[in-house]
Design an enzyme around this catalytic site. Structure first.
Site, mmCIF file in Angstrom:
data_model
loop_
_atom_site.group_PDB
_atom_site.id
_atom_site.type_symbol
_atom_site.label_atom_id
_atom_site.label_comp_id
_atom_site.label_asym_id
_atom_site.label_seq_id
_atom_site.Cartn_x
_atom_site.Cartn_y
_atom_site.Cartn_z
ATOM 1 N N LYS C 169 0.829 -1.209 0.000
ATOM 2 C CA LYS C 169 0.000 0.000 0.000
ATOM 3 C C LYS C 169 0.865 1.261 0.000
ATOM 4 O O LYS C 169 0.554 2.257 -0.672
ATOM 5 C CB LYS C 169 -0.926 0.013 1.221
ATOM 6 N N GLU C 176 0.992 6.663 -6.780
ATOM 7 C CA GLU C 176 -0.150 7.584 -6.906
ATOM 8 C C GLU C 176 0.304 9.041 -6.978
ATOM 9 O O GLU C 176 -0.190 9.812 -7.804
ATOM 10 C CB GLU C 176 -1.062 7.360 -5.693
#
EC number: 1.1.1.343
Lengths: 298, 298, 298, 298
Positions: C169, C176
């Site tokens: 993550k 991102e």
């Protein structure tokens, strides 16, 4: 004055020589008997053990550590500590992380000066740049020694409290990475550009009066002179990187952007990896969306 | 020998003075009568017009143009050309794009030397670094003048054929951008870091013996001395950028990666844009996927 | 099956709702009575205290923590631990650093699953992407719950042992940052380029069939639709940055170059600093070597 | 309606098929008789020469060029031009530089639509994203064809006047480079990080609900599935780069910083250069100032 020096590698010997040349006394110790003998030849008093070293020092001890950054510093300090009082001064001239220096300054009974040292082997003759952190009185006390080891009084200064000397040295090295890479980009472009250029001549011309003249550019000039215009068999590989990594880590902590320093550090990492995964994936993806031919290892 | 100088701005006057100081004769011309008078005061022969300028020159004309890069160079060359032969030499000491210099070298009847000039106002006393492109005989012919304008014989060299002088100067400037930004990153980190540091003292200590010592770092030292530790009211704005842009354009053409130079150039662009669109979009996107609060202008 | 959920903020409520919708039982607890009431309205069993919460759970407890990463996780685990055995399973669905998760997995008596959760508020309807680390049996055990919270069976997977879920993550978030900045650069160029473009139309056209189509690009389209072509009053300021910082720190540790992620993170730092020191110094240095006018604050 | 298609490579054939499938008539021409035969098999009317092609078209000609960007476009237009009037429409579906498209739009008698086409081979089934520049009436006229070639009405739009279609496509590709590199950095870190990860499983989990899901990430998933977790023999080499170079050139012109796009382009350049000069110089300089061992080629 009298200075005890522990650690007689290349840099330690230079410290011994410069302090002796300035007319001070030196007591020298190293685990290597050869190194101690070399220091003695230069005029230092040879110590045969750490106990012997401590015995030969004046009551107010002035000690310069020039041992490899890391465990060696802690091991030496552990051995020294029983012999030290708060009137003694220990200088750590190595390349320790500033947080280690803060910790050591708190742990040792003596006054602790972290001393970032820059200048490389050329400093043997010219003297070094010394960035010192720690108590003001201890810095004042060691001034004659710093005058001798540095290029002179302008070549050393107290940056601030414990750790600040190694902190400033850390940032110095981060900048150094970026400067090297900046010159490298310029010469890479010239080497691949429109003209057949003599890069030693370019460097020499720049070093004489141009805005970008510097000591690193003098080293470029020397590199082209010694290795040839195409750098001969010098490999595409850059070792090292710890102080640059520390600089970027601290910049992350302080939320200060340092993209050039980061990029220069990245070039080091990249230069050691023969087949970058990211590039291999990009190569493959171009097939995925455009049916561009995949380049494969032979 | 005799040198004709056209263009008597700050840099042109320095050229006049240094050539006169070396014992040569100078014929000076500029559209500003004041500038011509200043050159005459310094010992140059004043020309009242371009025709007068040409008349006063020896049969084999040696002319130094120090006019702003661009149309002014072409306009001057157009006017001069009817008076020139292939035994004359014209030096373009300005900051022209190397492709313009190649074009001019082909267009003019005289031998054309493109001469990248670095060193700034400090060069008035120290002399400049001169990167010269063009025919060898013309370079040899002008050597006494180059000796005078440069820091000495080591401060000038012939890089190669037409355009190579301005080419090397272009890359010099690209590197200059990156060096400035590299020092800037280091000082930005120190200014925002863990210690209250005296940045003038840091610069001075580095300039005396450290690996990263350089003339630009001496200018940093001067900046902190004159503006204060926080740079006072100096704005977050970097003007200029044409030679850096040219460098990146040429690197794209040659497929040579120059990420540090590019990044330094980007900082200039970014510094002139108060509200970067990319950042505003990122701010908004964080709301899009994470409902993070949007920061809005007040 | 039965799931206990602690932490009923926006994300916690979504977990409760999706698990209920899939036909499972939920026991819900939060320090806010209001939040507990909302969960009860949705069909969950309300717990009035942590003790009450534990009492209401089956013998083999299945607990989902959705509390803010950091001390809240440790505090909750400390309170829970006396009630747990090695047949219980605790899922940490928050954004913890993977090293914290490794530590917690070792410290708690229960099986510990670190679960990176991505998808934002849109996940309420579509489901999330769940990256899970920890013991295989515990992951298997929770599969019905993961099926419900994720987009379905394809939306969750066991990455590996403890910490690997939050590790993946973390890297997801680093990527991102770079994706957002990449789109931002493209739109910044379009917004400043040669044509008056309708950026919502550009985004929509791209989202329908172009190589760069993505969910983030759909969010760009939405942003232009809602804020207008010039993004209205959205500020040049990007908050956040911890997971990106962790990604770069880990990349430094592993000596993997991540220049795009680093640059995207730098833009965040830079966007919060009104007057970048490095740029102010560069502005001043240009005066130093070139007497270019210094731009000063008014 | 009737569409003439010139250029029956992979992309041209897809255009033919999609337009036929939508119930329109197609006249097809290519220098390769084989390619024309394939189009005829699919239901197109075969043209045996450019003259024959023109004869077969309706009075108001609608022509789609799908020839390689560059000289082929000009050569085809030169041959077509005598047959064209201002009531005809020519679509250039290739990857031309927008300035070429502006020039062609001015030079040709017909209305000229530059049409950036994205989607790759997958577009055969899904349809493409079409970014169109040129006169509004011509865009309206061709709408049925664009509906057929694109993913549908949402997959095409008129960006603005001549050149704007290829301009937006150019920026699209610049962003594409950066996205690919961003994913590459993430996977490079995962591949070198602390856990043994199944990168296909990571991609799949991300593609199902995560913020960074995208078509490019689906291609990553496919790449790991087909090449293996370590990408097998896929080489560290990225071909191509022209549209990315154009994007950076335009960004320089507009003074818009695009550091991620630039960096991604740099990775392509760097991936083709086995021994980067800048790194070799840095390696050598470390000896210059620190006597660090020089790594040499064996």
């Amino acid at each position: 004055m009298q200075l005890g020096v522990i650690g007689l590698g290349r840099m330690g010997q230079i410290v011994v020589n410069r302090v002796l040349d300035a007319g001070h006394d030196v007591v020298a110790f190293d685990l290597s008997e050869e190194a101690v003998a070399a220091a003695a030849d230069a005029g230092a008093e040879a110590a045969s053990s750490l106990d012997d070293f401590v015995d030969r020092l004046d009551e107010e001890k002035r000690i310069w550590l020039m041992v490899p950054a890391g465990d060696a510093v802690d091991a030496t300090l552990d051995e020294l500590d029983p012999h030290l009082t708060d009137r003694d001064v220990v200088v750590d001239g190595g390349n320790s992380h500033f947080e280690q220096s803060v910790r050591r300054a708190e742990a040792t009974k003596a006054a602790y000066l972290d001393c970032g040292t820059s200048g490389g082997p050329a400093g043997a003759e010219l003297g070094f740049s010394l960035m010192v952190g720690g108590p003001e009185w201890a810095y004042e006390e060691l001034t004659p020694v710093f005058d001798a080891v540095a290029t002179g009084p302008a070549g050393h200064d107290r940056m601030g409290p414990a750790g600040s000397g190694h902190y400033v040295k850390m940032v110095h090295n981060g900048v150094e990475y970026a400067l090297m890479q900046a010159y490298g980009e310029g010469f890479e472009l010239l080497a691949n550009g429109r003209y057949d250029l003599d890069l030693e001549a370019v460097s020499r011309t720049w070093n004489n009066g141009a805005v970008i003249r510097s000591w690193l550019l003098e080293l470029c000039e020397e590199a082209f002179r010694e290795e040839g215009n195409d750098l001969g068999d010098v490999a595409d590989h850059i070792s090292g990187g710890s102080t640059g990594t520390w600089t970027v880590q601290e910049a992350l902590e302080q939320e200060v952007p340092v993209p050039l320093i980061y990029q220069a550090l990245s070039e080091r990492f990249g230069s050691r990896d023969e087949a970058r995964f990211s590039r291999r994936l990009a190569n493959r993806l171009r097939y995925g969306f455009g049916r561009h031919e995949i380049v494969r290892e032979e």
